[in-house]
Scaffold this motif. Structure first.
Motif, short mmCIF file in Angstrom:
data_model
loop_
_atom_site.label_atom_id
_atom_site.label_comp_id
_atom_site.label_asym_id
_atom_site.label_seq_id
_atom_site.Cartn_x
_atom_site.Cartn_y
_atom_site.Cartn_z
N ASN A 195 -20.58 -1.20 -5.04
CA ASN A 195 -19.81 -0.87 -3.84
C ASN A 195 -18.34 -0.54 -4.09
N GLU A 198 -8.22 -0.29 -1.14
CA GLU A 198 -6.99 -0.23 -1.93
C GLU A 198 -5.87 -1.06 -1.29
N LYS A 257 4.07 -8.21 -6.71
CA LYS A 257 3.09 -8.98 -7.49
C LYS A 257 3.40 -10.46 -7.35
N GLY A 301 -4.77 -3.83 -2.32
CA GLY A 301 -3.88 -4.32 -3.37
C GLY A 301 -3.88 -5.82 -3.57
N ALA A 313 -4.69 -6.77 -7.34
CA ALA A 313 -3.62 -6.53 -8.30
C ALA A 313 -2.44 -7.45 -8.03
N VAL A 336 -6.01 -1.65 -8.71
CA VAL A 336 -6.16 -0.62 -7.67
C VAL A 336 -6.15 0.77 -8.31
N HIS A 337 -5.26 0.95 -9.25
CA HIS A 337 -5.16 2.23 -9.93
C HIS A 337 -6.46 2.57 -10.65
N ARG A 381 -9.11 3.54 -8.18
CA ARG A 381 -8.93 4.92 -7.70
C ARG A 381 -9.55 5.90 -8.69
N MET A 438 0.80 -1.23 0.00
CA MET A 438 0.00 0.00 0.00
C MET A 438 0.83 1.28 0.00
N PRO A 496 1.64 2.86 -9.45
CA PRO A 496 0.69 2.70 -8.34
C PRO A 496 0.93 1.42 -7.55
N SER A 497 0.52 1.43 -6.28
CA SER A 497 0.64 0.23 -5.46
C SER A 497 -0.34 -0.82 -5.99
N PRO A 498 -0.19 -2.09 -5.68
CA PRO A 498 0.90 -2.67 -4.90
C PRO A 498 2.19 -2.79 -5.71
#
Lengths: 427, 313
Positions: A391, A397, B16, A399, A402, A412-413, A416, A323, B11-13
């Protein structure tokens, strides 16, 4: 143990679990941002050229949700300017050049037995304490819930890979954490104090069990990311679920990070405001370490204390690898910085995004019970109303999605972006 | 901060999992190797040619199809699986133009026409097989005995025409007539177990699919073991009903898919005109996948689960 849904098991990579917290020499200069917390930024209380002492309040705000900021070194204010934060944003910051003396200005110590709830709460506010686990929510607000709560959960989970700051703090200053927890329990008026630790830190569990008699009970948790998130922690420890849009206090609990507990203790017993914290400096540095440093210490100084970086550096992350924020210029340690992670070519693999193959890994991993792949499709179709229905705003986030995605979709990107889209919709 | 370092901001994470589409696909290909080898051993070199032609045609078709769509072709392994799976569910006697035609149809119509990898509604290999079965039914039902190559009927064909059951042991080992890769339950189980152990496929699908067939056949007074092992059920349950793209996303959805497909197999075998029903059972359930996904959404943290009839979307 009720546990919680989804989650992932990345390798621990805790390189510094056995390394004692070191205190490096004071930096020659610190950059203290006036916004290190959630809520209103502080207004500066000093001007350029002013002489300040360590612990002197240099920023405050009349807003209800905010926390004052203190000088972390004694010396001269050489600059009052916009500076980059670890998150990538900019904030008005006070730059202090050390006079090398580190002269302190402390508040009078309080006796937690005799002091009233209000006095203690005021002290927590004046000390500028915020959630040190990463969120940075002002602690005095969290300790003054509008509803009755019955449980204080002390968060020693530290579920992100690499980070060991809380682990070391529990081992080396466990009694101080518990003193702080006791003070917070008094402020909250709760009887039950639970100390949550994952089973990848058996030494910390054993140590805290020994110390915590009469204060609270240690809860051993099966290691799984993102257990340190207070919503999932409450699910795992108490079996309670925070309703959508609600707060932990809605289910009668308050969660506080171990570092925050220690800061509360220092503020009450010693009269010291929050001007330092433990930071794990790890990854591709010559010697990974746990360092106790002043707020405002530049990352470059931390790296220097660890013998510099090794090999070709690709990424520097403020916070944990799941994060944290990738930074691209020198930024200061703030109250919420628990880790500086240096990643080299071997750790940073740039992969091209492929089409979603609907493997369902993200759905399985999402601790919030969302369908990340579906949300990605909706965001990219700019259907923000449907995003809301599905929702999207519940996404923390963390992660996990991803992390597990075989198609390397930056889920996550994209989510956002979806949050921004929903916000625009509301306007 | 660090001299001469160009720092990457993403961007996070920042961590991987090592799993990738290519790794998953080629692991599935690897998992199909026991069944492939078994097919070539039982039905001879011609079977190998069928497999090679099918895989090659799939790759060429995907290359051309992606070209036509303006998409970049990547060797992600998905076309290899489609070609291989189609070949494994063809009779060992087919002329070599059939795998070529079937594979091209599978990829071009079953996959590219929907938009490529991840977009298709139906399992491409089964689309190809269904197309061949409908177009050349007699060529698709010329069966030979294993090792000897003498014309014969499949165990299910024999059963359908009242000829009784085949030995369970022969069915398990694969010593029976049938499609190239479907006869040996053992070989399929080897690869399927690997995929389940790696968590690349969900155990719920084969269990609910094969289990439903066994249970219902038992209730209908049939030999459950025979129906579980005969025909293409094992191959379909482990390698086709578990195809990511065309089956449900959640565990509960996959159980519904498996039970539904099992039910269809029983209905087709018992009451339909054909002795076998795996192809159509999966294709029909593929069509239900979006609907199943809609009704098996996980419960969102902090919400109360609503009953399915109360849900709007």
């Amino acid at each position: 143990m009720p546990g919680f849904r989804g989650g992932v098991h990345p390798r621990g990579l805790k390189l510094t679990g056995y390394k004692k917290i070191e205190v490096p020499p004071l930096p020659p200069r610190v950059v203290v941002p006036l916004r290190q917390h959630l809520g209103a930024p502080c207004n500066p209380l000093v001007e350029k050229g002013a002489q300040v002492k360590t612990g002197q309040k240099i920023g405050d705000s009349p807003a209800a949700v905010s926390a004052p900021v203190h000088a972390s070194l004694s010396g001269t204010v050489v600059e009052l300017s916009q500076q980059r934060l670890p998150t990538g944003d900019k904030a008005l910051s006070v730059v202090i050049e050390s006079d090398g003396k580190d002269e302190w200005e402390r508040m009078p110590p309080l006796d937690p037995e005799r002091a009233s709830r209000e006095e203690l709460l005021q002290r927590v506010r004046e000390a500028g304490i915020v959630g040190m686990g990463g969120a940075g929510f002002p602690t005095h607000v969290k300790l003054n819930p509008p509803k009755k709560v019955d449980t204080l959960v002390v968060n020693g989970v530290e579920c992100e890979p690499y980070i060991t700051a809380d682990h070391r703090l529990m081992l080396e200053e466990g009694e101080k954490i518990l003193e702080g927890a006791k003070i917070m329990a008094k402020i909250l008026g709760v009887e039950r104090v639970l100390i949550a630790i994952e089973d990848n830190k058996p030494d910390a569990i054993e140590h805290m069990e020994k110390l915590s008699e009469g204060v609270g009970k240690v809860v051993r948790l099966r290691t799984k990311y993102p257990q340190g998130d207070e919503r999932h922690l409450l699910r795992a420890v108490l079996g309670r679920e925070v309703p959508v849009g609600g707060l932990p206090l809605d289910v009668g609990a308050v969660v506080q990070n171990v570092g925050t507990c220690k800061a509360v203790r220092d503020a009450v017993l010693l009269g010291e405001p929050l001007v330092e914290r433990v930071v794990t400096v790890t990854g591709e540095v010559a010697e990974p370490k746990n360092l106790r440093v002043r707020v405002g210490t530049p990352f470059s100084y931390l790296l220097q204390q660890c013998g510099g970086t090794v090999g070709g550096v690709k990424k520097v992350v403020a916070g944990g690898p799941m994060m944290g924020f990738a930074v691209y210029e020198d930024v200061p340690v703030v109250k919420t910085t628990g880790c500086v992670l240096v990643m080299g070519e071997r750790q940073v693999v740039e992969e091209e995004e492929g089409p979603c193959i609907r493997c369902g890994r993200c759905v399985e991993a999402c601790p919030m019970g969302l369908m990340p792949t579906h949300l990605v499709r909706l965001v990219r179709a700019k259907d923000f109303e449907a995003c809301q229905q599905y929702n999207l705003l519940s996404c923390d986030e963390c992660g996990c999605c991803a992390y597990v995605c075989p198609s390397k979709i930056p889920i996550v990107h994209v989510i956002r972006e979806g949050k921004k889209g929903i916000r625009r919709l509301k306007k | 901060m660090i001299p001469n370092a160009k720092l990457l901001v993403s961007p996070s994470p920042h961590l991987k999992d090592r799993v990738s589409v290519r790794r998953i696909m080629f692991t599935v290909v690897l998992a199909l190797m026991p069944a492939t080898a078994c097919g070539v051993y039982l039905f001879g070199l011609h079977a190998l040619w069928v497999i090679l032609v099918s895989v090659l045609s799939a790759l060429v078709s995907e290359f051309l199809g992606y070209r036509a769509m303006g998409k970049r072709f990547t060797m992600d392994g998905s076309a290899v699986i489609t070609g291989l799976l189609l070949a494994l569910c063809l009779p060992p006697t087919v002329p070599l133009w059939m795998p070529a035609v079937g594979s091209s149809f599978a990829i071009l119509v079953g996959k590219c026409a929907f938009g490529g990898l991840g977009q298709n509604l139906f399992n491409p290999a089964l689309v190809g097989r269904a197309f061949l079965t409908l177009s050349w039914p007699s060529l698709m039902t010329r069966w030979v005995s294993p090792l000897e190559g003498v014309s014969t009927a499949t165990p299910l064909g024999t059963w359908k025409s009242g000829g009784g059951y085949t030995s369970t042991w022969d069915l398990f080992l694969g010593n029976v007539a049938g499609c190239i890769g479907e006869t040996s339950a053992l070989a399929i189980l080897l690869g399927g177990t690997l995929l389940i152990a790696l968590r690349y496929i969900d155990w719920r699908t084969p269990l609910s699919y094969i289990g439903t067939v066994g249970l219902l056949m038992l209730l209908l007074g049939e030999d459950p073991l025979f129906h579980m092992l005969a025909g293409g059920l094992f191959l379909g349950a482990f390698f086709m009903a578990t195809d990511y793209v065309t089956t449900p996303l959640t565990g509960r959805g996959r159980v519904i898919f498996g039970v539904g497909a099992g039910l269809l197999v029983v209905v087709i075998r018992m009451y339909g005109g054909m002795p076998e029903g795996v192809t159509y059972s999966i294709l029909i359930m593929n069509a239900f996948t979006p609907l199943i996904d809609r009704y098996t959404r996980p419960r969102v943290y902090g919400t109360v689960r609503r009953k399915w009839w109360e849900r709007k979307k």
